[in-house]
Design a protein around this motif. Structure first.
Motif, PDB file in Angstrom:
ATOM      1  N   ILE A   1       0.844  -1.183   0.000  1.00 28.68           N
ATOM      2  CA  ILE A   1       0.000   0.000   0.000  1.00 28.68           C
ATOM      3  C   ILE A   1       0.883   1.238   0.000  1.00 28.68           C
ATOM      4  O   ILE A   1       1.925   1.275   0.662  1.00 28.68           O
ATOM      5  N   PHE A   2       0.479   2.205  -0.766  1.00 28.53           N
ATOM      6  CA  PHE A   2       1.187   3.470  -0.821  1.00 28.53           C
ATOM      7  C   PHE A   2       0.753   4.306   0.377  1.00 28.53           C
ATOM      8  O   PHE A   2      -0.405   4.239   0.793  1.00 28.53           O
ATOM      9  N   SER A   3       1.641   5.112   0.891  1.00 29.77           N
ATOM     10  CA  SER A   3       1.376   5.794   2.159  1.00 29.77           C
ATOM     11  C   SER A   3       0.270   6.843   2.089  1.00 29.77           C
ATOM     12  O   SER A   3      -0.198   7.301   3.136  1.00 29.77           O
ATOM     13  N   ASN A   4      -0.158   7.218   0.888  1.00 28.12           N
ATOM     14  CA  ASN A   4      -1.249   8.202   0.818  1.00 28.12           C
ATOM     15  C   ASN A   4      -2.616   7.527   0.715  1.00 28.12           C
ATOM     16  O   ASN A   4      -3.622   8.187   0.534  1.00 28.12           O
ATOM     17  N   MET A   5      -2.618   6.193   0.844  1.00 32.74           N
ATOM     18  CA  MET A   5      -3.872   5.440   0.856  1.00 32.74           C
ATOM     19  C   MET A   5      -4.169   5.020   2.283  1.00 32.74           C
ATOM     20  O   MET A   5      -3.275   4.914   3.121  1.00 32.74           O
ATOM     21  N   ASP A   6      -5.441   4.745   2.577  1.00 36.19           N
ATOM     22  CA  ASP A   6      -5.742   4.207   3.902  1.00 36.19           C
ATOM     23  C   ASP A   6      -6.307   2.786   3.845  1.00 36.19           C
ATOM     24  O   ASP A   6      -6.429   2.127   4.884  1.00 36.19           O
ATOM     25  N   MET A   7      -6.624   2.306   2.667  1.00 37.76           N
ATOM     26  CA  MET A   7      -7.128   0.949   2.558  1.00 37.76           C
ATOM     27  C   MET A   7      -6.839   0.402   1.160  1.00 37.76           C
ATOM     28  O   MET A   7      -6.858   1.133   0.167  1.00 37.76           O
ATOM     29  N   LYS A   8      -6.587  -0.894   1.123  1.00 38.90           N
ATOM     30  CA  LYS A   8      -6.448  -1.584  -0.160  1.00 38.90           C
ATOM     31  C   LYS A   8      -7.011  -2.979   0.000  1.00 38.90           C
ATOM     32  O   LYS A   8      -6.706  -3.660   0.984  1.00 38.90           O
ATOM     33  N   GLN A   9      -7.836  -3.398  -0.957  1.00 40.97           N
ATOM     34  CA  GLN A   9      -8.418  -4.734  -0.892  1.00 40.97           C
ATOM     35  C   GLN A   9      -7.987  -5.529  -2.115  1.00 40.97           C
ATOM     36  O   GLN A   9      -7.963  -5.008  -3.227  1.00 40.97           O
TER      37      GLN A   9
END
Lengths: 111, 112
Positions: free
Chosen positions: A49-57
């Motif tokens: 996950i990239f640090s500017n995201m808060d969720m990845k599915q």
């Protein structure tokens, strides 16, 4: 220096969800990774996950990132016995892609 | 399978000897990183090679050295082996600018 911490052990029943947690200290971390290691094997990249995201599915995997608290979690839905392994979180920055790993969480899935 | 291969699979050496471990990167990847994983611990970054030059180094002494070849494959050399060098040595390949690193199966080194 950078530090990545994980709990040592997690035990769940087959079919339940597993949540593996990780904390890190380097605020310049750009990417955060989850790797899986089975006995006697190398590391398998599960997701990142990239640090500017808060969720990845990604299918059964959900990654949550709380950048303020520097907390990362990996949720595995419908955990199977084949998910039994050691899971490592790792952080990386743009500076050379050097990864700093946690000590790993051993996931045991009981039938 | 990641396409990253390492040789040998296992190796036993005596303290004070020298060892060379080899890694072939995944097709299309121009960067190789080496990691040391002691038993029961997470991998520790040793160094990285890009365009045949060292491009970052972790907290390892100079007796750990490396090479990268024009085909992007790489070697890790360890001189004057110590008992604490016993570990799984992992290489990872990636393409600079793409943030996915793929690991090989590792070489298990035992120093007696």
């Amino acid at each position: 220096g950078e530090d990545v911490e994980q709990s040592l052990f997690l035990s769940v029943r087959e079919g339940d969800s597993s949540v593996i947690n990780c904390t890190y200290t380097d605020s310049s971390s750009t990417y955060l990774y989850w790797y899986k290691q089975e006995p006697g094997a190398g590391l398998q990249l599960l997701t990142y996950i990239f640090s500017n995201m808060d969720m990845k599915q990604d299918q059964r995997l959900t990654v949550l990132l709380n950048k303020k608290d520097k907390h990362l979690s990996l949720r595995i839905a419908d955990t199977q016995t084949g998910d039994s392994a050691i899971y490592f979180c790792a952080e990386g920055s743009n500076a050379g892609n050097m990864l700093t790993f946690g000590g790993g969480t051993r996931l045991m899935v009981k039938p | 399978e990641t396409g990253v291969t390492q040789s040998p699979t296992h190796l036993i050496k005596t303290r004070g000897q020298q060892v060379t471990l080899r890694c072939s990167s995944q097709s299309g990847h121009n960067t190789v990183s080496w990691y040391q994983q002691a038993l029961g611990q997470g991998p520790q970054f040793i160094f990285q090679y890009y365009r045949e030059e060292e491009n970052g180094r972790g907290n390892f002494p100079p007796r750990f050295s490396g090479l990268q070849f024009p085909n992007y494959s790489s070697e890790l050399n360890v001189n004057a082996l110590e008992l604490d060098d016993s570990a799984l040595y992992l290489c990872a390949s990636l393409n600079t600018g793409v943030n996915e690193q793929y690991f090989g199966p590792g070489t298990r080194l035992t120093v007696t």
